[in-house]
Each structure stands twice: as C-alpha cells, then as structure tokens.
Design an enzyme around this catalytic site. Structure first.
Site, PDB file in Angstrom:
ATOM      1  N   GLU A  14      19.865  82.591  31.694  1.00  0.00           N
ATOM      2  CA  GLU A  14      21.278  82.576  32.065  1.00  0.00           C
ATOM      3  C   GLU A  14      22.166  81.985  30.970  1.00  0.00           C
ATOM      4  O   GLU A  14      23.292  81.577  31.226  1.00  0.00           O
ATOM      5  CB  GLU A  14      21.454  81.799  33.371  1.00  0.00           C
ATOM      6  N   SER A 149      20.051  83.753  38.913  1.00  0.00           N
ATOM      7  CA  SER A 149      20.812  84.961  38.601  1.00  0.00           C
ATOM      8  C   SER A 149      20.088  86.256  38.970  1.00  0.00           C
ATOM      9  O   SER A 149      20.304  87.299  38.369  1.00  0.00           O
ATOM     10  CB  SER A 149      21.183  85.031  37.114  1.00  0.00           C
ATOM     11  N   TYR A 213      27.377  89.834  37.822  1.00  0.00           N
ATOM     12  CA  TYR A 213      28.173  89.532  36.633  1.00  0.00           C
ATOM     13  C   TYR A 213      28.975  90.684  36.048  1.00  0.00           C
ATOM     14  O   TYR A 213      29.769  90.469  35.148  1.00  0.00           O
ATOM     15  CB  TYR A 213      27.269  88.951  35.541  1.00  0.00           C
ATOM     16  N   ARG A 253      25.899  75.289  45.742  1.00  0.00           N
ATOM     17  CA  ARG A 253      26.161  76.529  46.484  1.00  0.00           C
ATOM     18  C   ARG A 253      24.864  77.019  47.111  1.00  0.00           C
ATOM     19  O   ARG A 253      23.860  77.181  46.426  1.00  0.00           O
ATOM     20  CB  ARG A 253      26.712  77.600  45.535  1.00  0.00           C
ATOM     21  N   ASP A 255      22.772  79.889  49.182  1.00  0.00           N
ATOM     22  CA  ASP A 255      22.783  81.344  49.409  1.00  0.00           C
ATOM     23  C   ASP A 255      22.049  81.673  50.706  1.00  0.00           C
ATOM     24  O   ASP A 255      20.900  81.272  50.882  1.00  0.00           O
ATOM     25  CB  ASP A 255      22.082  82.063  48.248  1.00  0.00           C
ATOM     26  N   GLU A 267      18.262  79.785  49.060  1.00  0.00           N
ATOM     27  CA  GLU A 267      18.114  78.769  48.011  1.00  0.00           C
ATOM     28  C   GLU A 267      19.399  77.975  47.910  1.00  0.00           C
ATOM     29  O   GLU A 267      20.438  78.392  48.410  1.00  0.00           O
ATOM     30  CB  GLU A 267      17.835  79.436  46.652  1.00  0.00           C
ATOM     31  N   ASN A 269      21.792  76.181  44.908  1.00  0.00           N
ATOM     32  CA  ASN A 269      22.034  76.113  43.464  1.00  0.00           C
ATOM     33  C   ASN A 269      22.784  74.831  43.120  1.00  0.00           C
ATOM     34  O   ASN A 269      23.865  74.591  43.656  1.00  0.00           O
ATOM     35  CB  ASN A 269      22.886  77.301  43.018  1.00  0.00           C
ATOM     36  N   GLY A 273      27.638  79.055  39.173  1.00  0.00           N
ATOM     37  CA  GLY A 273      28.461  79.651  38.119  1.00  0.00           C
ATOM     38  C   GLY A 273      29.943  79.330  38.261  1.00  0.00           C
ATOM     39  O   GLY A 273      30.446  79.091  39.351  1.00  0.00           O
TER      40      GLY A 273
HETATM   41  N1  LIG Z   1      14.286  87.240  51.521  1.00  0.00           N
HETATM   42  C1  LIG Z   1      15.311  87.998  51.112  1.00  0.00           C
HETATM   43  N2  LIG Z   1      15.815  88.964  51.919  1.00  0.00           N
HETATM   44  C2  LIG Z   1      16.844  89.744  51.514  1.00  0.00           C
HETATM   45  N3  LIG Z   1      17.431  89.644  50.302  1.00  0.00           N
HETATM   46  C3  LIG Z   1      16.978  88.704  49.453  1.00  0.00           C
HETATM   47  C4  LIG Z   1      15.913  87.829  49.814  1.00  0.00           C
HETATM   48  N4  LIG Z   1      15.685  86.997  48.777  1.00  0.00           N
HETATM   49  C5  LIG Z   1      16.568  87.337  47.817  1.00  0.00           C
HETATM   50  N5  LIG Z   1      17.349  88.364  48.204  1.00  0.00           N
HETATM   51  C6  LIG Z   1      18.426  88.987  47.415  1.00  0.00           C
HETATM   52  O1  LIG Z   1      18.258  88.629  46.046  1.00  0.00           O
HETATM   53  C7  LIG Z   1      19.333  87.790  45.582  1.00  0.00           C
HETATM   54  C8  LIG Z   1      18.803  86.692  44.672  1.00  0.00           C
HETATM   55  O2  LIG Z   1      17.865  85.890  45.348  1.00  0.00           O
HETATM   56  P1  LIG Z   1      17.896  84.306  45.352  1.00  0.00           P
HETATM   57  O3  LIG Z   1      16.751  83.827  46.164  1.00  0.00           O
HETATM   58  O4  LIG Z   1      19.245  83.807  45.725  1.00  0.00           O
HETATM   59  O5  LIG Z   1      17.543  83.954  43.817  1.00  0.00           O
HETATM   60  P2  LIG Z   1      18.447  83.686  42.523  1.00  0.00           P
HETATM   61  O6  LIG Z   1      18.095  82.292  42.133  1.00  0.00           O
HETATM   62  O7  LIG Z   1      17.973  84.666  41.521  1.00  0.00           O
HETATM   63  O8  LIG Z   1      19.895  83.837  42.916  1.00  0.00           O
HETATM   64  C9  LIG Z   1      19.976  87.251  46.854  1.00  0.00           C
HETATM   65  O9  LIG Z   1      21.332  86.913  46.636  1.00  0.00           O
HETATM   66  C10 LIG Z   1      19.787  88.420  47.830  1.00  0.00           C
HETATM   67  O10 LIG Z   1      20.752  89.435  47.631  1.00  0.00           O
HETATM   68 MG   LIG Z   2      20.882  83.067  44.578  1.00  0.00          MG
END
Ligand SMILES: Nc1ncnc2c1ncn2[C@@H]1O[C@H](COP(=O)(O)OP(=O)(O)O)[C@@H](O)[C@H]1O
Ligand SMILES: [Mg+2]
Length: 306
Positions: A14, A149, A213, A253, A255, A267, A269, A273
C-alpha cells in the site's frame, strides 16, 4: 510553529496509497501556517532524520506491513516521540486478521467463520475442500492474514478454488472465510467518539483494490446509510467495542458485511486511508468535520493520549 514529521511511503503493497494520503494531508496542513512539516520515508536514515528534526509529533500515514503492524510504532516508542494512531500492541493485533478474529469471537462480536490454511505444512487440498463443504460451504473468501487494500483477497467457488489458492502461495498462511453476501458498511471511531458509517456499493465483483482506489471503478459511497436507528446504533457500538478491545488510539475503521439483519465484522483498520476517495474523511465530512479538522483532531488525540 509545531514541528510535525509525516511518515509515508514504506515497504508494503500500500506504499502508493500512503504517498497519496501524505500528499493530500500535506496540502491541507500547509494552508494552516502554524506547522513546520517534514515528510520522510521509514528508511535506513529515518531515525537520524527524526532525531535531527525533533518533532512535536509524528503523523504516521503508513499502511500495511511495517507501518500498520506495530513495527514502526515500536521504533517510535524507543525514540520516545509522540505519534498518531494506534500503539504497538493494537497495531500488531489488528493487522493480524486471525488474532483479531479470535478476540472478536471471544467477545461475542460476529465475524465470518473461517479456516486457517498454511502452505508451510504438507498441504492437503482434498481435505481442505471437505472441511469447507462441511463447515463453511462455497463460495469462500481467501485472504492473506496481514495484508490490506484487498491485496490477495479472492472470492472463489469450488470450481476455481485450487486456482485461487495457488495465487496466495507466497503469503504462507491465509484465511479461508465463509462468504457473507449482503451489504458492505464501514464504521469509523475517532478517539472516544463514534464518527459514523458509510455504505459501499462496488460496481465490480467486490470491494477490491480497483474499487477502492480508482475513481473510474465507480464504487458508490452512500451516506447516510439506510438502516433502522437500532441497527445504526448497533454497528456503531460494535465498532466502538472492537476499537476498545484492541486498545486502539485515534482513528480506526471497522469493515462489516450486513446480511439478514446481522453485522459481520471483517476487520479493523488502525491506519485507515486518508486520500480524497477515502472513507473516514467522507464520514467526517458528513458530520461537518472538514479534512483539516479531522487531521488536527487525530494529531490532538495523539498529543494528549499516550
Ligand atoms: N467473508 C467475506 N464475505 C464477503 N466479502 C468479503 C469477505 N471478506 C472480504 N470480503 C470483501 O473483500 C474486501 C476486503 O476484505 P477485508 O477483510 O476488509 O481485507 P482488506 O484488509 O484487504 O481490506 C471487503 O471489503 C469485502 O468487500
Ligand atoms: Mg478492509
């Protein structure tokens, strides 16, 4: 004049995002003539430059490995300098999607079920598929344990599972998560306050790197989010609970996926960003907190809370 050292760039996937963030933050802080700013990369000469500049505060705008995982935080601790965002422990816990999920589960925060998969052992794909069929069901989401990301995140079904899996071999350990359909909502916490939430509707298959992005990928950002006040309070409270459990500082933040009236925390963060397309500044703007006010609040929080 307050001397502010801005840390950006770094070594993670990133890196570019961090530099874009730094550019927009510097642009804003320069308008306010009360700061003396120095932008540096966390390279070999970083400590030397830090000691020479003697900042009042380090504004950490790094993302990912070495910047968001406790590593740079421990260097800053040993230099006895104040720095923004979370400390060593919170950063290391939050970057590790497996450890943080374990903490969430222990504390009754719903997160998608998962299996840890390691390329280090003798890999048994047949057995893994069996486990998925039994415990998670396809489709599943494959993701590295400590990236960000959406780097290395793949949604896959049984048919393309092995192909997806092999793409992640370099990460050694990964998570295989149950895919949660539904809506994507994120919640920001700033200090002791719930800053608010935003919904994302990616035009792409999911909220991947491009959707995050590239303006042309046209992910729709929705504020206010259409939720009942009960659910609005619920998601904010879960984000606050996660922020506190991981002992975060400054801004974070979280998610989420929202499906069948339930929030699943993906997760948290600790270094979200801050580019012009980023979500925390947008959530703040909706609360009438301008970008500069947001940055100054993050800096203020860092100087008072240690
Ligand atoms: N278990 C899940 N079910 C549905 N979508 C997911 C799931 N895990 C991740 N995603 C999708 O992938 C994106 C990135 O995953 P995330 O776990 O937030 O990791 P990162 O640290 O890369 O942001 C999420 O914002 C979502 O859109
Ligand atoms: Mg995420």
């Amino acid at each position: 004049m307050d001397r502010i050292l801005i840390l950006a760039g770094g070594y993670s996937n990133e890196r570019e995002i961090s530099l874009i963030t730094a550019k927009s933050v510097i642009h804003e802080l320069k308008k306010n003539k009360k700061y003396k700013l120095l932008l540096i990369e966390p390279d070999g000469s970083f400590v030397k430059k830090l000691r020479k500049f003697k900042p009042k505060l380090v504004l950490n705008l790094l993302h990912g490995r070495y910047g968001e995982d406790g590593y740079i935080q421990s260097v800053l601790e040993s230099e006895k300098v104040k720095y923004s965002h979370s400390g060593v422990l919170s950063s290391s816990l939050a970057i590790d999607k497996e450890l943080s999920k374990k903490i969430f589960i222990k504390n009754n925060i719903l997160t998608p079920s998962y299996i840890k998969f390691s390329f280090k052992n003798n890999i048994d794909i047949k057995n893994t598929i069996k486990k998925i069929d039994k415990n998670l069901k396809f489709p599943v989401v494959l993701k590295p344990i400590n990236e960000g990301s959406s780097v290395g995140v793949y949604i896959c079904n049984k048919k393309n599972f092995i192909r997806c899996l092999m793409k992640l071999e370099k990460f050694k350990d990964i998570l295989i998560e149950k895919y949660i359909p539904g809506r994507e909502i994120q919640a920001a916490i700033l200090g002791k306050k719930k800053l608010g939430i935003i919904e994302l509707k990616p035009k792409r298959k999911f909220y991947d790197y491009k959707a995050k992005y590239s303006a042309s990928a046209k992910t729709e950002h929705i504020i206010p989010v259409n939720l009942s006040s009960r659910n609005f309070n619920k998601i904010n409270s879960i984000a606050m609970k996660a922020h506190r459990l991981l002992k975060c500082r400054g801004v974070s933040r979280s998610d989420f996926r929202f499906y069948k009236n339930k929030f699943y925390l993906l997760e948290l963060n600790t270094q979200p960003g801050m580019t012009s397309l980023s979500l925390v500044p947008e959530i703040a703007r909706y609360k009438n907190i301008s970008f500069i006010q947001l940055i100054e609040e993050i800096m203020r929080d860092a100087t008072i809370n240690k």
